[in-house]
Design a protein around this motif. Structure first.
Motif, PDB file in Angstrom:
ATOM      1  N   GLU A   3       0.828  -1.200   0.000  1.00 31.12           N
ATOM      2  CA  GLU A   3       0.000   0.000   0.000  1.00 31.12           C
ATOM      3  C   GLU A   3       0.861   1.249   0.000  1.00 31.12           C
ATOM      4  N   LYS A   4       0.456   2.226  -0.819  1.00 31.21           N
ATOM      5  CA  LYS A   4       1.113   3.537  -0.825  1.00 31.21           C
ATOM      6  C   LYS A   4       0.518   4.375   0.294  1.00 31.21           C
ATOM      7  N   ASN A   5       1.315   5.309   0.809  1.00 35.71           N
ATOM      8  CA  ASN A   5       0.696   6.228   1.744  1.00 35.71           C
ATOM      9  C   ASN A   5      -0.009   7.320   0.938  1.00 35.71           C
ATOM     10  N   TYR A   6      -0.913   8.009   1.582  1.00 36.70           N
ATOM     11  CA  TYR A   6      -1.753   8.977   0.872  1.00 36.70           C
ATOM     12  C   TYR A   6      -0.946  10.083   0.199  1.00 36.70           C
ATOM     13  N   GLU A  11      -3.979  12.196  -7.581  1.00 42.04           N
ATOM     14  CA  GLU A  11      -5.353  12.625  -7.303  1.00 42.04           C
ATOM     15  C   GLU A  11      -6.340  11.514  -7.666  1.00 42.04           C
ATOM     16  N   HIS A  12      -6.123  10.869  -8.799  1.00 45.16           N
ATOM     17  CA  HIS A  12      -7.004   9.781  -9.243  1.00 45.16           C
ATOM     18  C   HIS A  12      -6.997   8.629  -8.234  1.00 45.16           C
ATOM     19  N   GLU A  13      -5.811   8.253  -7.767  1.00 41.38           N
ATOM     20  CA  GLU A  13      -5.697   7.168  -6.788  1.00 41.38           C
ATOM     21  C   GLU A  13      -6.393   7.544  -5.475  1.00 41.38           C
ATOM     22  N   LEU A  14      -6.234   8.796  -5.066  1.00 40.09           N
ATOM     23  CA  LEU A  14      -6.892   9.251  -3.834  1.00 40.09           C
ATOM     24  C   LEU A  14      -8.405   9.196  -3.964  1.00 40.09           C
ATOM     25  N   ARG A  15      -8.922   9.641  -5.114  1.00 40.16           N
ATOM     26  CA  ARG A  15     -10.381   9.603  -5.312  1.00 40.16           C
ATOM     27  C   ARG A  15     -10.900   8.167  -5.291  1.00 40.16           C
ATOM     28  N   ALA A  47      -7.890  10.348   3.686  1.00 44.85           N
ATOM     29  CA  ALA A  47      -7.523  10.284   2.265  1.00 44.85           C
ATOM     30  C   ALA A  47      -8.022  11.533   1.550  1.00 44.85           C
ATOM     31  N   ALA A  48      -9.240  11.963   1.870  1.00 44.27           N
ATOM     32  CA  ALA A  48      -9.817  13.153   1.239  1.00 44.27           C
ATOM     33  C   ALA A  48      -9.029  14.411   1.611  1.00 44.27           C
TER      34      ALA A  48
END
Length: 109
Positions: A3-6, A11-15, A47-48
């Motif tokens: 897992e990556k950290n935030y 932006e796409h991965e975060l959404r 995450a948001a």
């Protein structure tokens, strides 16, 4: 699973992460697993927070706390992805909220 950290996500991965966490929270709530629901909700908020432009959160300004009609928060300073300050009314103790929980107070309609 790696897992990556935030902070390292696009932006796409975060959404996508926020959507996935909200879906997990919804399922946990439907199953009545309240502690899991709370964990997924908080993870989604964090995450948001990485989607928020920190330049839009100005120390000294007042913000509405999302999810509450009558709660307002005055930001004293930012540290990481948290806004430190206090809520209006009641006791003025300092607390930190993820910046994703704050929305500007709209003037006019």
């Amino acid at each position: 699973m790696n897992e990556k950290n935030y902070a390292a996500m696009t932006e796409h991965e975060l959404r996508e992460e926020v959507a996935m966490l909200k879906e997990k929270a919804r399922k946990a709530e439907q199953l009545g697993i309240i502690n899991e629901f709370a964990v997924f909700e908080r993870k989604a908020l964090m995450a948001a927070a990485y989607l928020v432009d920190l330049d839009t959160i100005i120390p000294g300004e007042m913000y509405r706390i999302d999810g509450s009609d009558n709660d307002y928060f005055q930001v004293d300073y930012l540290k990481g992805r948290f806004a430190w300050g206090h809520r209006l009314g009641g006791e003025k103790y300092q607390e930190a909220l993820p910046v994703s929980m704050l929305s500007p107070i709209k003037v006019g309609k």
